[in-house]
Design a protein around this motif. Sequence first.
Motif, PDB file in Angstrom:
ATOM      1  N   ILE A 122       0.985  -1.049   0.165  1.00  0.00           N
ATOM      2  CA  ILE A 122      -0.141   0.097  -0.195  1.00  0.00           C
ATOM      3  C   ILE A 122       1.023   1.289   0.059  1.00  0.00           C
ATOM      4  N   ASP A 123       0.445   2.377  -0.797  1.00  0.00           N
ATOM      5  CA  ASP A 123       1.225   3.803  -0.615  1.00  0.00           C
ATOM      6  C   ASP A 123       0.145   4.451  -0.140  1.00  0.00           C
ATOM      7  N   GLY A 124       0.661   5.586   0.800  1.00  0.00           N
ATOM      8  CA  GLY A 124      -0.367   6.666   1.140  1.00  0.00           C
ATOM      9  C   GLY A 124      -1.015   7.426  -0.048  1.00  0.00           C
ATOM     10  N   GLY A 125      -0.340   7.630  -1.016  1.00  0.00           N
ATOM     11  CA  GLY A 125      -1.037   8.259  -2.239  1.00  0.00           C
ATOM     12  C   GLY A 125      -2.618   7.598  -2.467  1.00  0.00           C
ATOM     13  N   ASP A 126      -2.607   6.431  -1.945  1.00  0.00           N
ATOM     14  CA  ASP A 126      -4.090   5.871  -2.471  1.00  0.00           C
ATOM     15  C   ASP A 126      -4.856   5.809  -1.309  1.00  0.00           C
ATOM     16  N   VAL A 127      -4.625   6.663  -0.233  1.00  0.00           N
ATOM     17  CA  VAL A 127      -5.380   6.589   1.124  1.00  0.00           C
ATOM     18  C   VAL A 127      -6.113   8.124   1.131  1.00  0.00           C
ATOM     19  N   LEU A 128      -7.247   8.071   0.953  1.00  0.00           N
ATOM     20  CA  LEU A 128      -8.256   9.389   1.067  1.00  0.00           C
ATOM     21  C   LEU A 128      -9.026   9.362   2.398  1.00  0.00           C
ATOM     22  N   PHE A 129      -8.671  10.141   3.027  1.00  0.00           N
ATOM     23  CA  PHE A 129      -9.794  10.280   4.115  1.00  0.00           C
ATOM     24  C   PHE A 129     -10.891  11.323   3.751  1.00  0.00           C
ATOM     25  N   CYS A 130     -11.856  10.829   3.901  1.00  0.00           N
ATOM     26  CA  CYS A 130     -13.048  11.519   3.327  1.00  0.00           C
ATOM     27  C   CYS A 130     -13.998  12.015   4.815  1.00  0.00           C
ATOM     28  N   ALA A 131     -15.107  12.735   4.552  1.00  0.00           N
ATOM     29  CA  ALA A 131     -15.732  13.237   5.629  1.00  0.00           C
ATOM     30  C   ALA A 131     -16.083  11.934   6.564  1.00  0.00           C
ATOM     31  N   ASP A 132     -16.393  11.073   6.059  1.00  0.00           N
ATOM     32  CA  ASP A 132     -17.154   9.828   6.935  1.00  0.00           C
ATOM     33  C   ASP A 132     -16.514   8.648   6.650  1.00  0.00           C
ATOM     34  N   ARG A 133     -15.688   8.320   5.756  1.00  0.00           N
ATOM     35  CA  ARG A 133     -14.964   7.190   5.437  1.00  0.00           C
ATOM     36  C   ARG A 133     -13.813   7.412   4.954  1.00  0.00           C
ATOM     37  N   VAL A 134     -12.961   6.348   4.858  1.00  0.00           N
ATOM     38  CA  VAL A 134     -11.611   6.173   4.222  1.00  0.00           C
ATOM     39  C   VAL A 134     -11.374   5.581   2.884  1.00  0.00           C
ATOM     40  N   LEU A 135     -11.221   6.250   1.766  1.00  0.00           N
ATOM     41  CA  LEU A 135     -11.147   5.402   0.395  1.00  0.00           C
ATOM     42  C   LEU A 135      -9.713   4.870   0.408  1.00  0.00           C
ATOM     43  N   VAL A 136      -9.677   3.602  -0.117  1.00  0.00           N
ATOM     44  CA  VAL A 136      -8.325   3.185  -0.546  1.00  0.00           C
ATOM     45  C   VAL A 136      -8.198   2.565  -1.771  1.00  0.00           C
ATOM     46  N   GLY A 137      -7.364   3.289  -2.875  1.00  0.00           N
ATOM     47  CA  GLY A 137      -7.384   2.996  -4.289  1.00  0.00           C
ATOM     48  C   GLY A 137      -6.517   1.419  -3.995  1.00  0.00           C
ATOM     49  N   ILE A 138      -7.310   0.762  -4.959  1.00  0.00           N
ATOM     50  CA  ILE A 138      -6.479  -0.541  -5.321  1.00  0.00           C
ATOM     51  C   ILE A 138      -5.842  -0.362  -6.499  1.00  0.00           C
ATOM     52  N   SER A 139      -4.592  -0.445  -6.732  1.00  0.00           N
ATOM     53  CA  SER A 139      -3.850  -0.223  -7.771  1.00  0.00           C
ATOM     54  C   SER A 139      -2.671  -0.825  -7.972  1.00  0.00           C
ATOM     55  N   GLU A 140      -1.710  -0.466  -8.679  1.00  0.00           N
ATOM     56  CA  GLU A 140      -0.255  -1.195  -8.991  1.00  0.00           C
ATOM     57  C   GLU A 140       0.505  -0.824  -7.681  1.00  0.00           C
ATOM     58  N   ARG A 141       0.261   0.165  -6.840  1.00  0.00           N
ATOM     59  CA  ARG A 141       0.607   0.366  -5.521  1.00  0.00           C
ATOM     60  C   ARG A 141       0.067  -0.105  -4.113  1.00  0.00           C
ATOM     61  N   SER A 142      -1.133  -0.628  -4.416  1.00  0.00           N
ATOM     62  CA  SER A 142      -1.857  -0.749  -3.240  1.00  0.00           C
ATOM     63  C   SER A 142      -2.583  -2.040  -3.575  1.00  0.00           C
ATOM     64  N   ASN A 143      -2.844  -3.068  -2.626  1.00  0.00           N
ATOM     65  CA  ASN A 143      -3.870  -4.076  -2.663  1.00  0.00           C
ATOM     66  C   ASN A 143      -4.578  -4.515  -1.777  1.00  0.00           C
ATOM     67  N   LEU A 144      -5.548  -5.447  -1.868  1.00  0.00           N
ATOM     68  CA  LEU A 144      -6.405  -5.642  -0.617  1.00  0.00           C
ATOM     69  C   LEU A 144      -5.995  -5.910   0.615  1.00  0.00           C
ATOM     70  N   ALA A 145      -4.758  -6.658   0.539  1.00  0.00           N
ATOM     71  CA  ALA A 145      -4.268  -7.003   1.765  1.00  0.00           C
ATOM     72  C   ALA A 145      -3.630  -5.999   2.425  1.00  0.00           C
ATOM     73  N   GLY A 146      -3.257  -4.825   1.735  1.00  0.00           N
ATOM     74  CA  GLY A 146      -2.552  -3.942   2.226  1.00  0.00           C
ATOM     75  C   GLY A 146      -3.874  -2.839   2.781  1.00  0.00           C
ATOM     76  N   ALA A 147      -4.766  -2.936   2.111  1.00  0.00           N
ATOM     77  CA  ALA A 147      -6.123  -2.089   2.591  1.00  0.00           C
ATOM     78  C   ALA A 147      -6.503  -2.729   3.951  1.00  0.00           C
ATOM     79  N   THR A 148      -6.742  -4.125   4.048  1.00  0.00           N
ATOM     80  CA  THR A 148      -7.174  -4.640   5.156  1.00  0.00           C
ATOM     81  C   THR A 148      -6.217  -4.327   6.400  1.00  0.00           C
ATOM     82  N   ALA A 149      -4.981  -4.494   6.122  1.00  0.00           N
ATOM     83  CA  ALA A 149      -3.845  -4.297   7.246  1.00  0.00           C
ATOM     84  C   ALA A 149      -4.151  -2.823   7.553  1.00  0.00           C
TER      85      ALA A 149
END
Length: 265
Positions: A122-149
Motif C-alpha cells: 500500500i502507498d499513502g497516495g492511495d489513501v483518502l480520508f473523506c468526511a465519513d469514510r476512508v477510501l483506499v485505491g486498489i492499484s499497482e501500488r496498493s492491494n486488498l491485503a494492504g487495505a485490510t492491514a
Amino acid sequence: MKHTYHPLLPDVTRILARQPAPNFADGLTTATHLGKPDYDLALQQYNTYIEKLRGLNLEVTVLDADADFPDGHFVEDPVIVYGDMAFLCRSGANARRKEPQSLVSHLHGLRVIPLQDETAFIDGGDVLFCADRVLVGISERSNLAGATALHRALQTVKADIRLDCVSFSGVLHLKSGLTEIAPSVMLHDPALKTDYALDWAEVIELPSAEGYGADVMPVNDTIFISTGFPTVRQVAEKYYQNIIELNMSEFQKMDGALTCLSLRY
Ligand code: CIR
C-alpha cells in the motif's frame, strides 16, 4: 458556505516533509512526455510549499534530502498517520520499500504499526480520508491485503471507521485523480476510471485538461491547489477563504502533486 476541514481527521498541527535530493529526477515516473524536471526550479517550488505551510503556524519539520531515496520527498506514500498512530506502508514499487523505515525515528510521539503481511502492499497516495469514510485505491501500488492491514490499524484509533476499496486505473495513485475538497464534495480527474459508486458525494468532473488539478490539499481552513486550473479554483472559492495556489510543474513531471510532499497530522 465556508468549511473547516476535516470531519474525520483531527486538526492538523504538525507537518513532516523531506527535501528533494539532487538526483530526484531518477525517481519513478510515467510522465516522461512532460520532460525532465529541473532541480533548481523544483527546489524553488518546494521551498514555497514549505514556506506556505509554515505560514499556517504549524510545527513544520523538514528532513534533509537523502540521495538513497530519489522519491523520498514524496513522504505521503511510506507512512499514514491517523490520530496517535503511524502506519508504515510497504509500496507496490520495490524501489520505495525502504522509505518507511527511514522515517521511523522522526515519528515522535506516535504509535508505530508496521505492515507485516508480506503479500500486502500500500502507498499513502492511495489513501483518502473523506468526511465519513476512508477510501483506499486498489492499484499497482496498493492491494486488498494492504487495505485490510491499514483498516485494522485505523480501528485502533476509531473502532467503527469505515473503509471502502476503490479499484481504479488511469492514474498513479487514487489521490492523483480524486480528492475531497470539502465534506462529500469530490474533484475527479476523468482519466481516473473506476466502477466504485461515489453516489454518497457530489462529484465535480474536471475537464480533461484540468485533470492534474484534482489533487488538492486541505489543511484545516486552508486549501492548497495547483496553479493553472480555473475549475478547481472556482470550486475552492466556494468553500474556502484561504486559498494557496502553487506551481507544481517539476513534481508533476515525476507523477507527484501537492498532497505527496507532506505528512499532515
Ligand atoms: C512514485 O512513482 O512513487 C513517485 N515518483 C511519485 C509519488 C507521488 N506520490 C503521491 O501521489 N502520493
